[in-house]
Design an enzyme around this catalytic site. Structure first.
Site, PDB file in Angstrom:
ATOM      1  N   ASN A   9      18.192  16.020  16.858  1.00 20.94           N
ATOM      2  CA  ASN A   9      19.206  16.544  15.960  1.00 20.94           C
ATOM      3  C   ASN A   9      18.671  17.799  15.261  1.00 20.94           C
ATOM      4  O   ASN A   9      17.763  17.709  14.436  1.00 20.94           O
ATOM      5  CB  ASN A   9      19.589  15.480  14.931  1.00 20.94           C
ATOM      6  CG  ASN A   9      20.707  15.917  14.010  1.00 20.94           C
ATOM      7  OD1 ASN A   9      20.731  17.039  13.524  1.00 20.94           O
ATOM      8  ND2 ASN A   9      21.628  15.013  13.754  1.00 20.94           N
ATOM      9  N   PRO A  10      19.227  18.972  15.572  1.00 17.21           N
ATOM     10  CA  PRO A  10      18.698  20.212  14.990  1.00 17.21           C
ATOM     11  C   PRO A  10      18.880  20.298  13.483  1.00 17.21           C
ATOM     12  O   PRO A  10      18.066  20.913  12.798  1.00 17.21           O
ATOM     13  CB  PRO A  10      19.484  21.313  15.710  1.00 17.21           C
ATOM     14  CG  PRO A  10      20.717  20.646  16.211  1.00 17.21           C
ATOM     15  CD  PRO A  10      20.357  19.215  16.474  1.00 17.21           C
ATOM     16  N   LYS A  12      18.707  17.749  11.308  1.00 16.18           N
ATOM     17  CA  LYS A  12      17.663  16.922  10.696  1.00 16.18           C
ATOM     18  C   LYS A  12      16.310  17.620  10.793  1.00 16.18           C
ATOM     19  O   LYS A  12      15.531  17.609   9.844  1.00 16.18           O
ATOM     20  CB  LYS A  12      17.614  15.546  11.348  1.00 16.18           C
ATOM     21  CG  LYS A  12      18.818  14.694  11.027  1.00 16.18           C
ATOM     22  CD  LYS A  12      18.721  13.329  11.674  1.00 16.18           C
ATOM     23  CE  LYS A  12      19.944  12.488  11.342  1.00 16.18           C
ATOM     24  NZ  LYS A  12      19.830  11.124  11.854  1.00 16.18           N
ATOM     25  N   ASP A  66      16.282   7.511   9.963  1.00 10.72           N
ATOM     26  CA  ASP A  66      17.642   7.013  10.102  1.00 10.72           C
ATOM     27  C   ASP A  66      18.332   7.227   8.771  1.00 10.72           C
ATOM     28  O   ASP A  66      17.730   7.050   7.704  1.00 10.72           O
ATOM     29  CB  ASP A  66      17.685   5.536  10.493  1.00 10.72           C
ATOM     30  CG  ASP A  66      19.057   5.135  11.016  1.00 10.72           C
ATOM     31  OD1 ASP A  66      19.685   5.934  11.740  1.00 10.72           O
ATOM     32  OD2 ASP A  66      19.510   4.022  10.711  1.00 10.72           O
ATOM     33  N   PHE A 142      26.551  19.543   6.901  1.00 11.83           N
ATOM     34  CA  PHE A 142      27.141  18.932   8.088  1.00 11.83           C
ATOM     35  C   PHE A 142      27.524  17.504   7.756  1.00 11.83           C
ATOM     36  O   PHE A 142      27.279  17.020   6.652  1.00 11.83           O
ATOM     37  CB  PHE A 142      26.176  18.997   9.283  1.00 11.83           C
ATOM     38  CG  PHE A 142      24.903  18.204   9.117  1.00 11.83           C
ATOM     39  CD1 PHE A 142      24.782  16.930   9.648  1.00 11.83           C
ATOM     40  CD2 PHE A 142      23.813  18.729   8.433  1.00 11.83           C
ATOM     41  CE1 PHE A 142      23.608  16.199   9.498  1.00 11.83           C
ATOM     42  CE2 PHE A 142      22.637  18.006   8.282  1.00 11.83           C
ATOM     43  CZ  PHE A 142      22.537  16.742   8.817  1.00 11.83           C
ATOM     44  N   GLY A 143      28.129  16.829   8.680  1.00  8.61           N
ATOM     45  CA  GLY A 143      28.514  15.437   8.475  1.00  8.61           C
ATOM     46  C   GLY A 143      29.537  15.285   7.369  1.00  8.61           C
ATOM     47  O   GLY A 143      30.580  15.937   7.360  1.00  8.61           O
ATOM     48  N   LYS A 165      21.108  21.543  -1.218  1.00  8.19           N
ATOM     49  CA  LYS A 165      20.815  20.378  -0.373  1.00  8.19           C
ATOM     50  C   LYS A 165      19.318  20.294  -0.057  1.00  8.19           C
ATOM     51  O   LYS A 165      18.740  19.207  -0.035  1.00  8.19           O
ATOM     52  CB  LYS A 165      21.632  20.464   0.915  1.00  8.19           C
ATOM     53  CG  LYS A 165      21.574  19.224   1.759  1.00  8.19           C
ATOM     54  CD  LYS A 165      22.527  19.340   2.943  1.00  8.19           C
ATOM     55  CE  LYS A 165      22.461  18.097   3.792  1.00  8.19           C
ATOM     56  NZ  LYS A 165      23.389  18.170   4.935  1.00  8.19           N
ATOM     57  N   HIS A 170      19.412  13.349   0.174  1.00  8.57           N
ATOM     58  CA  HIS A 170      18.728  12.096   0.477  1.00  8.57           C
ATOM     59  C   HIS A 170      17.557  12.327   1.425  1.00  8.57           C
ATOM     60  O   HIS A 170      16.501  11.745   1.269  1.00  8.57           O
ATOM     61  CB  HIS A 170      19.720  11.087   1.066  1.00  8.57           C
ATOM     62  CG  HIS A 170      20.442  11.561   2.287  1.00  8.57           C
ATOM     63  ND1 HIS A 170      21.165  12.736   2.326  1.00  8.57           N
ATOM     64  CD2 HIS A 170      20.540  11.020   3.522  1.00  8.57           C
ATOM     65  CE1 HIS A 170      21.682  12.893   3.533  1.00  8.57           C
ATOM     66  NE2 HIS A 170      21.325  11.874   4.281  1.00  8.57           N
TER      67      HIS A 170
END
Length: 184
Positions: A9-10, A12, A66, A142-143, A165, A170
């Protein structure tokens, strides 16, 4: 110290690199990634870290990560099933799931498990409390970022932007906790 993120995942990878600027962080992007069938974020992160340890260079720590979102009105869901639940439209799915809900409370969760070349393990967690907005706004992140409003803020993460961010997400919090655990 070298870390290899057991993910392709780029987003992350970019967040982890920004959160750990003094460390070398690379991706272990392979087509044979393991099934994420754990019951918790930590179990899934550990599955990825163990897979990463088998494929990482011998001098690197393997990091499994995760993360997901937990909404109060969804009894803590989608939780560890976030990626599958969102099915390519996280914002639309969340807004539809919470249509008419008064309880908009939610939190982002991220767990990282790092396994050293000698097998030692470090576990770090980060959360970001907040709520789900009634409509999407903003263009960064994103997301779920276009609908997630962090506690104490009035705008979504997508409006607050990538710089915000980088310091408060998180994933940034989990990375800071991991950095403290790995410090010599």
């Amino acid at each position: 110290m070298r870390l290899v993120l057991a993910s392709g995942n780029p987003h992350k990878l970019a967040e982890l690199r920004r959160a750990l600027p003094t460390l070398e962080v690379d991706a272990l992007d392979r087509d044979d990634a393991p099934d994420e069938d754990g019951a918790t974020f930590q179990e899934n992160a550990r599955i990825k870290a163990r897979w990463g340890r088998r494929h990482a260079p011998p001098d690197a720590w393997a990091v499994g990560e995760d993360s997901g979102i937990e909404a109060s009105a969804l009894d803590g869901g989608p939780g560890v099933r976030t990626a599958r639940w969102a099915a390519g439209d996280p914002v639309g799915r969340m807004l539809a799931a919470l249509a008419g809900a008064d309880d908009r409370g939610a939190r982002y969760v991220c767990v990282m498990v790092a396994i050293a070349p000698d097998g030692r393990e470090a576990v770090a967690e980060g959360t970001l409390e907040g709520s789900i907005a009634r409509e999407a706004s903003g263009g960064e992140g994103f997301g779920f970022d276009p609908v997630f409003v962090p506690a104490g803020e009035t705008e979504t993460v997508a409006v607050l932007g990538d710089e915000w961010k980088r310091a408060h997400s998180h994933r940034a919090r989990a990375a800071a906790a991991l950095r403290a655990l790995l410090a010599p």
